[in-house]
Design a protein around this motif. Structure first.
Motif, mmCIF file in Angstrom:
data_model
loop_
_atom_site.group_PDB
_atom_site.id
_atom_site.type_symbol
_atom_site.label_atom_id
_atom_site.label_comp_id
_atom_site.label_asym_id
_atom_site.label_seq_id
_atom_site.Cartn_x
_atom_site.Cartn_y
_atom_site.Cartn_z
ATOM 1 N N ILE A 206 6.874 9.988 7.621
ATOM 2 C CA ILE A 206 6.988 11.380 7.599
ATOM 3 C C ILE A 206 8.031 11.849 8.670
ATOM 4 C CG2 ILE A 206 5.869 13.544 8.130
ATOM 5 C CD1 ILE A 206 3.454 12.565 6.899
ATOM 6 N N GLU A 207 8.049 11.177 9.714
ATOM 7 C CA GLU A 207 8.862 11.251 10.832
ATOM 8 C C GLU A 207 10.589 11.378 10.456
ATOM 9 O OE1 GLU A 207 5.973 9.421 11.174
ATOM 10 O OE2 GLU A 207 6.123 8.909 13.216
ATOM 11 N N PRO B 281 -3.284 -13.425 4.719
ATOM 12 C CA PRO B 281 -4.475 -14.075 5.023
ATOM 13 C C PRO B 281 -4.056 -15.769 4.931
ATOM 14 C CG PRO B 281 -4.659 -12.457 3.505
ATOM 15 C CD PRO B 281 -3.167 -12.492 3.837
ATOM 16 N N GLY C 243 9.681 13.152 -6.201
ATOM 17 C CA GLY C 243 8.347 13.471 -5.657
ATOM 18 C C GLY C 243 7.301 12.872 -6.357
ATOM 19 N N LEU C 244 7.307 12.937 -7.555
ATOM 20 C CA LEU C 244 6.362 12.135 -8.316
ATOM 21 C C LEU C 244 6.220 10.643 -8.237
ATOM 22 C CD1 LEU C 244 6.380 14.011 -11.817
ATOM 23 C CD2 LEU C 244 4.266 13.853 -10.136
ATOM 24 N N ILE D 118 7.356 9.134 -5.297
ATOM 25 C CA ILE D 118 6.769 8.857 -4.050
ATOM 26 C C ILE D 118 5.129 8.967 -3.940
ATOM 27 C CG2 ILE D 118 6.530 9.933 -1.641
ATOM 28 C CD1 ILE D 118 9.355 11.201 -1.927
ATOM 29 N N VAL D 119 4.901 9.830 -4.652
ATOM 30 C CA VAL D 119 3.035 9.941 -4.816
ATOM 31 C C VAL D 119 2.728 8.739 -5.638
ATOM 32 C CG1 VAL D 119 1.223 11.220 -5.882
ATOM 33 C CG2 VAL D 119 3.178 12.476 -4.828
ATOM 34 N N VAL D 120 3.223 8.242 -6.457
ATOM 35 C CA VAL D 120 2.766 7.195 -7.317
ATOM 36 C C VAL D 120 2.786 5.941 -6.595
ATOM 37 C CG1 VAL D 120 2.916 5.639 -9.157
ATOM 38 C CG2 VAL D 120 3.158 8.166 -9.578
ATOM 39 N N HIS E 268 2.882 5.764 -3.379
ATOM 40 C CA HIS E 268 1.962 5.568 -2.155
ATOM 41 C C HIS E 268 0.534 5.554 -2.638
ATOM 42 C CE1 HIS E 268 -0.227 7.776 1.362
ATOM 43 N NE2 HIS E 268 0.804 7.050 1.814
ATOM 44 N N THR E 269 0.088 5.757 -4.005
ATOM 45 C CA THR E 269 -1.174 5.749 -4.437
ATOM 46 C C THR E 269 -1.324 4.213 -4.919
ATOM 47 O OG1 THR E 269 -0.955 7.725 -5.134
ATOM 48 C CG2 THR E 269 -2.937 6.669 -6.050
ATOM 49 N N LEU E 270 -0.361 3.428 -5.474
ATOM 50 C CA LEU E 270 -0.418 2.343 -5.961
ATOM 51 C C LEU E 270 -1.106 1.209 -4.825
ATOM 52 C CD1 LEU E 270 2.424 1.934 -8.208
ATOM 53 C CD2 LEU E 270 0.170 2.001 -9.023
ATOM 54 N N VAL E 271 -0.637 1.338 -3.854
ATOM 55 C CA VAL E 271 -1.269 0.754 -2.618
ATOM 56 C C VAL E 271 -1.439 1.302 -1.567
ATOM 57 C CG1 VAL E 271 -0.486 -1.387 -1.006
ATOM 58 C CG2 VAL E 271 0.493 -1.267 -3.497
ATOM 59 N N PRO E 272 -2.870 1.480 -1.355
ATOM 60 C CA PRO E 272 -3.250 2.498 -0.217
ATOM 61 C C PRO E 272 -2.997 1.810 0.990
ATOM 62 C CG PRO E 272 -5.157 1.114 -1.107
ATOM 63 C CD PRO E 272 -3.939 0.864 -1.946
ATOM 64 N N HIS E 273 -2.586 2.706 2.017
ATOM 65 C CA HIS E 273 -1.969 2.031 3.509
ATOM 66 C C HIS E 273 -2.893 2.611 4.603
ATOM 67 C CE1 HIS E 273 1.416 2.044 0.780
ATOM 68 N NE2 HIS E 273 1.563 0.795 1.183
ATOM 69 N N THR E 274 -3.088 1.963 5.581
ATOM 70 C CA THR E 274 -3.299 2.807 6.626
ATOM 71 C C THR E 274 -2.139 2.892 7.892
ATOM 72 O OG1 THR E 274 -3.994 0.648 7.722
ATOM 73 C CG2 THR E 274 -5.722 2.032 6.659
ATOM 74 N N ALA F 176 11.603 17.133 -3.645
ATOM 75 C CA ALA F 176 10.922 15.837 -3.853
ATOM 76 C C ALA F 176 9.948 15.891 -2.779
ATOM 77 C CB ALA F 176 12.089 14.781 -3.634
ATOM 78 N N THR G 181 6.941 18.307 -3.579
ATOM 79 C CA THR G 181 6.202 17.764 -4.613
ATOM 80 C C THR G 181 5.322 16.599 -3.846
ATOM 81 O OG1 THR G 181 7.933 18.255 -6.108
ATOM 82 C CG2 THR G 181 6.160 16.779 -6.819
ATOM 83 N N ALA G 182 6.081 15.901 -3.289
ATOM 84 C CA ALA G 182 5.001 14.655 -2.694
ATOM 85 C C ALA G 182 3.856 15.108 -1.774
ATOM 86 C CB ALA G 182 5.892 13.658 -2.088
ATOM 87 N N LEU H 238 -5.354 9.104 -10.546
ATOM 88 C CA LEU H 238 -4.729 8.073 -10.361
ATOM 89 C C LEU H 238 -5.547 6.922 -9.538
ATOM 90 C CD1 LEU H 238 -1.935 6.866 -11.034
ATOM 91 C CD2 LEU H 238 -1.034 7.593 -8.984
ATOM 92 N N LEU I 92 -7.102 3.408 -11.003
ATOM 93 C CA LEU I 92 -6.748 2.042 -10.512
ATOM 94 C C LEU I 92 -8.140 1.619 -10.117
ATOM 95 C CD1 LEU I 92 -3.796 3.024 -8.367
ATOM 96 C CD2 LEU I 92 -3.874 1.661 -10.194
ATOM 97 N N ARG J 28 -10.208 2.680 -7.823
ATOM 98 C CA ARG J 28 -10.030 2.676 -6.540
ATOM 99 C C ARG J 28 -11.394 3.410 -5.927
ATOM 100 N NH1 ARG J 28 -4.841 3.397 -4.673
ATOM 101 N NH2 ARG J 28 -4.834 1.282 -5.635
ATOM 102 N N PHE K 145 -9.283 9.970 9.607
ATOM 103 C CA PHE K 145 -8.437 8.998 9.200
ATOM 104 C C PHE K 145 -9.021 8.034 8.518
ATOM 105 C CE2 PHE K 145 -5.773 5.133 10.175
ATOM 106 C CZ PHE K 145 -4.963 5.222 9.265
#
Lengths: 562, 353
Positions: free
Chosen positions: A6-7, A218, A539-540, A542-544, A546-552, B13, B16-17, B64, B68, B70, B164
């Protein structure tokens, strides 16, 4: 600051807007972009900006002194001093700990328990990249290939934030001319830039992160606890991960630079389609490859001094290339495997060439060993000759000369530049040769079969992966453990090899085999869409992703540490 | 394309995100280190998230995730239920207070017998400190047929910002997975204020310690499953003073130690003394042969791969005291270079069964 955060998004939005507003006023724009780049670099630790400033001043002073010096001896001495200064900085920050550790171990082994003082030295991000860029500038001035530029131009060149921390290693001759005048705000190759950025985002955020967390980390953190299939697929996974991670950064860097009106050379060209190690090094980290060629391999003598010296130069270049990545024996071994592999390819190519000459009963000079004293810069030449008939063979007298093989054509694409609009820049020497000497061709008999090409690809990929075991392992003993398990640990359960992992590996390798025209067409169609819809699609995306692999949190790019 | 249109594309973009993944933005903001940037991101993210939720724009993201397969760790969380009295002091619930007297030696319920056919299943989990300890424990367990080690680290997490990553919800997931024992380390990211309705509790203050102890008690209570599952809570080691002040780390460790004394089945393992040299932080540890080795990474918080071995050995030694997973006659992995003072699990657990 790293790209997919985001930064950075907020930072880039501001910089992009102000950059184009200030672009017509070059006297304001240059200090602005310099300040933005220093902000970018100092975001994590402001102290490192002092190092960057010191490097800039040292090299600019060195370049001007070299340029103004009268005698050749003095010029050489000044160049030597500047290079030593650069290597000193690099050595202090990057290799001091390694040196102390190695000397200490050696002393202990002979019973001299006198440890050297250990200092905790933080490694500044990207030091290898900007040091290499600065050195190339001074050396090019010494070679009279370029003139010293102004301090502000050089400072912007060294610190320009898209390439600052992980390349591509851009040369002054490519970048500084672009600073001469304002960029055209009405002609931004946005579609290409967005494709590069989104492609990079997908590779980094989805593929690289997924493989790292699901199998690579791992397994390589505790290889003894895993089975041979897991070691094997973790190694393949790492090959894909490091490609996705590093090429993602490069592509995003090129994309962000394009949006700001600047063009960088490409850094990757589908490396896992390589049919030999030589071919691989034309496709992997191309800007480092050409740096090593021009500033190390050729000065060492290249292939001008006979076969033995060529082998030595190859191995030395690759060992130093390994050490460039980090101060550890694992990197040295990685470089050693590549150096040895290249020598074997070279020898094999020589052998085949001799046989071919005997068959033809025609005295013909070896394509691999030019006469002593002659610098061989063959089409698309790199810092070593390629012993690969697909890419290297010369026509034999009396033989038909067919069109270049697709593999050779692919190499032309990746010889240093890609994309339109670079004609005004001075391409790398290799690229000049490609353009000037379209003689890459193969005799009909040397055309490899499809099976042969695939055998070459598979063997090459597995040799690269073998070297990656050392590259990825935290230390030498872990690497040897991994190899040990690889040969003995078959038949054990392999819970980490999941369909998701296999799919990610397949996608990571598979995309490299998609034809370039596929991406070109997609890019063209995207460019015809209305801007608002383009933004919505991005934008879509980016969302997809980001959702495909959840991150901390996004892990730093692998090459940041180099 | 002209620069103005490019700016439009970028703005659309990002908007939207932000709207479609507003939870992700809040999540990312919560993970950022305390400071102006984090406040700025959260100041934008929270209203955006509220707006997106009102407009049901978070629907595609949720769908989504469901698609998946999840699992979302959602539900009522005991970590976020902080109530304060009129003096802005956190009011602790009964679980946080724990039993009336410390249950330092309260034994866990009878432990099941372990064998090669039914090996002991130990989960090593925690924040990024576990990234070194987990692999080392896995390595040490290699070849021991009566022991199976799993590891799962969640970097950037802690007890201070459950918005978080909520360790109480994640502890419920662990509870459902039902490992035989859990080794856990949390605290590396907790050097920040705890948000309460009327402001924030200053890190290291007495109120902060009380609330932190409450949160640790909640997580320990869930993991130990009413004392039927041994939990080995590793304390934080000393950290370089300019990263996390020593005094703060001692407050944090005291809070978790007190929490451990109140929850049956929890053993608190002192890593502070094990990694301290002359009572404080050191990059290097003695190797037991007159030399030393690098045990801590350059950030002054995490362990090097080699350095994590001490913690892994201490944890496994603690597990072995309860479970006796090592074959008879073979000692459990002992800390390299001898057992440092204070390294033994405290409080000492009672023999099982």
């Amino acid at each position: 600051m790293i790209f997919p955060t985001i930064e950075f998004a907020a930072f880039f939005l501001v910089v992009f807007t102000l950059s184009w507003l200030l672009m017509p006023h070059q006297r304001v724009w240059k200090p602005f972009i310099l300040a933005a780049s220093y902000f970018f670099y100092g975001y994590a630790d402001v102290r490192f900006t002092l190092l960057l400033a010191a490097s800039t001043l040292l090299n600019q002073a060195g370049a001007i002194a070299v340029h103004r010096a009268a005698g050749q001896r003095l010029r050489k001495a000044l160049l030597f001093t500047t290079v030593i200064g650069n290597l000193g900085l690099l050595g202090w920050f990057k290799y001091y700990g390694f040196l102390v550790d190695s000397v200490d171990s050696a002393l202990r082994s002979v019973g001299l328990g006198a440890p050297l003082p250990f200092l905790r030295i933080a490694l500044p991000v990207g030091i290898s990249f900007f040091t290499f860029m600065a050195m190339s500038y001074v050396i090019d001035v010494y070679r009279r290939e370029i003139q010293p530029t102004s301090l502000i131009n050089f400072a912007v060149y060294e610190a320009f934030f898209p390439h600052l921390v992980a390349g591509p290693i851009v040369r002054a001759s490519e970048f500084v001319p672009q600073l001469q005048g304002p960029r055209n705000p009405r002609d931004i190759p946005a579609a290409r830039a967005f494709f590069l950025i989104m492609g990079g985002l997908f590779k980094k955020v989805v593929l690289a992160e997924l493989l790292a967390t699901h199998i690579v980390d791992p397994v390589f953190n505790s290889p003894d606890a895993h089975s041979a299939p897991e070691i094997l697929f973790a190694t393949y996974g790492y090959a894909v991960q490091i490609f996705c991670d590093f090429s993602a950064y490069s592509e995003m860097a090129i994309g962000f630079a394009l949006l700001l009106g600047f063009r960088f050379p490409d850094n990757f060209n589908r490396p896992y389609t390589a049919t030999s190690l030589g071919d691989y090094w034309h496709r992997w980290h191309m800007t480092l490859s050409r740096w090593l060629r021009d500033y190390l391999y050729i000065p060492l003598g290249g292939n001008r001094r006979g076969p033995k010296r060529t082998y030595v130069n190859l191995v030395v270049t690759m060992l130093l290339g390994g050490l460039w990545h980090g101060a550890a024996w694992t990197y040295v071994i990685w470089g050693g495997i590549h150096g040895t592999g290249l020598c074997v390819e070279h020898w094999w190519g020589e052998r085949k060439a001799r046989r071919r000459r005997r068959r033809a009963r025609t005295p013909y000079p070896s394509p691999y060993m030019p006469p002593a004293g002659h610098v061989q810069v063959l089409p698309g030449d790199h810092y070593y000759p390629i012993a690969n008939p697909i890419a290297r063979a010369r026509p034999l007298p009396g033989r038909a000369v067919p069109k270049p093989h697709p593999a050779a054509a692919a190499r032309l694409e990746g010889a240093g530049f890609a994309g339109p609009g670079l004609a005004g820049l001075r391409p790398a020497p290799g690229a000049v040769a490609v353009a000037a000497a379209p003689e890459v061709s193969v005799g009909q008999d040397d055309q490899p079969s499809v099976v042969g090409v695939w055998v070459c690809r598979i063997v090459t990929f597995n040799v690269i992966c073998l070297a990656f075991i050392f590259f990825r392992s935290p230390d030498l003993s872990s690497a040897l453990s991994a190899l040990g398990v690889l040969f003995t640990g078959w038949g054990q359960p392999s819970p980490l090899i999941t369909p998701t992992v296999l799919l990610a590996i397949a996608v990571g390798i598979g995309v490299q085999y998609l034809p370039t025209r596929f991406w070109d067409r997609l890019q063209l169609r995207f460019s015809l869409i209305r801007p608002a819809v383009q933004g919505l699609l991005l934008g879509l995306g980016i969302v997809v992703f980001h959702t495909l692999v959840p991150h901390t949190g996004i892990a730093p790019f692998i090459y940041f540490r180099f | 394309m002209p620069a103005g249109r490019v700016l439009l594309v970028i703005a659309v973009a990002l908007a939207t995100a932000m709207l479609l993944d507003s939870r992700g933005m809040v999540h990312t903001g919560e993970a950022m280190p305390p400071g102006g940037a984090r406040d700025f991101v959260l100041d934008i993210a929270h209203p955006t998230d509220s707006l997106a939720h009102e407009l049901r724009l978070d629907w595609p993201h949720e769908k989504l995730n469901q698609l998946l397969g999840r699992q979302q760790y959602t539900g009522p969380s005991d970590l976020t239920r902080v109530s304060v009295d009129q003096d802005n002091q956190p009011v602790l619930g009964p679980q946080a207070q724990g039993s009336a007297s410390p249950s330092a030696s309260a034994p866990v319920a009878a432990l099941r017998p372990i064998s090669a056919a039914a090996p002991l299943h130990v989960l090593f989990t925690g924040d990024s400190m576990m990234l070194g300890i987990g692999p080392q424990a896995t390595n040490l367990a290699t070849g021991i047929k009566t022991l199976r080690v799993d590891q799962e680290a969640h970097p950037s997490t802690g007890l201070v910002v459950p918005q978080f990553f909520d360790w109480s919800l994640y502890a419920m997931k662990i509870d459902r997975d039902n490992p035989d024992a859990v080794v856990i380390i949390i605290g590396g990211n907790d050097g920040q204020g705890i948000a309460v309705p009327n402001g924030a509790l200053q890190p290291g203050s007495e109120e902060w310690a009380v609330e932190y102890r409450r949160r640790a008690t909640v997580v320990m209570g869930i993991l130990s499953h009413d004392g039927t599952r041994p939990v080995y809570w590793l304390s934080m080691p000393p950290t370089r003073d300019d990263e996390v002040p020593t005094r703060f780390m001692q407050v944090l460790n005291a809070a978790t130690q007190q929490a451990a004394q109140r929850v049956p089945g929890v053993r608190w393992i002192n890593l502070y003394d094990a990694y301290a040299v002359n009572g404080g932080f050191s990059d290097e540890l003695p190797d037991g042969h007159g030399g030393s080795y690098l045990a801590r990474t350059s950030d002054g918080v995490h362990f090097t791969y080699k350095g994590a071995e001490v913690a892994a050995r201490l944890a496994l030694a603690g597990v072995d005291r309860d479970w006796h997973y090592m074959p008879q006659g073979k000692p459990a992995p002992a800390p390299a270079g001898g057992t440092p003072p204070g390294a033994s699990p405290a409080p000492a657990p009672a023999p099982p069964g």
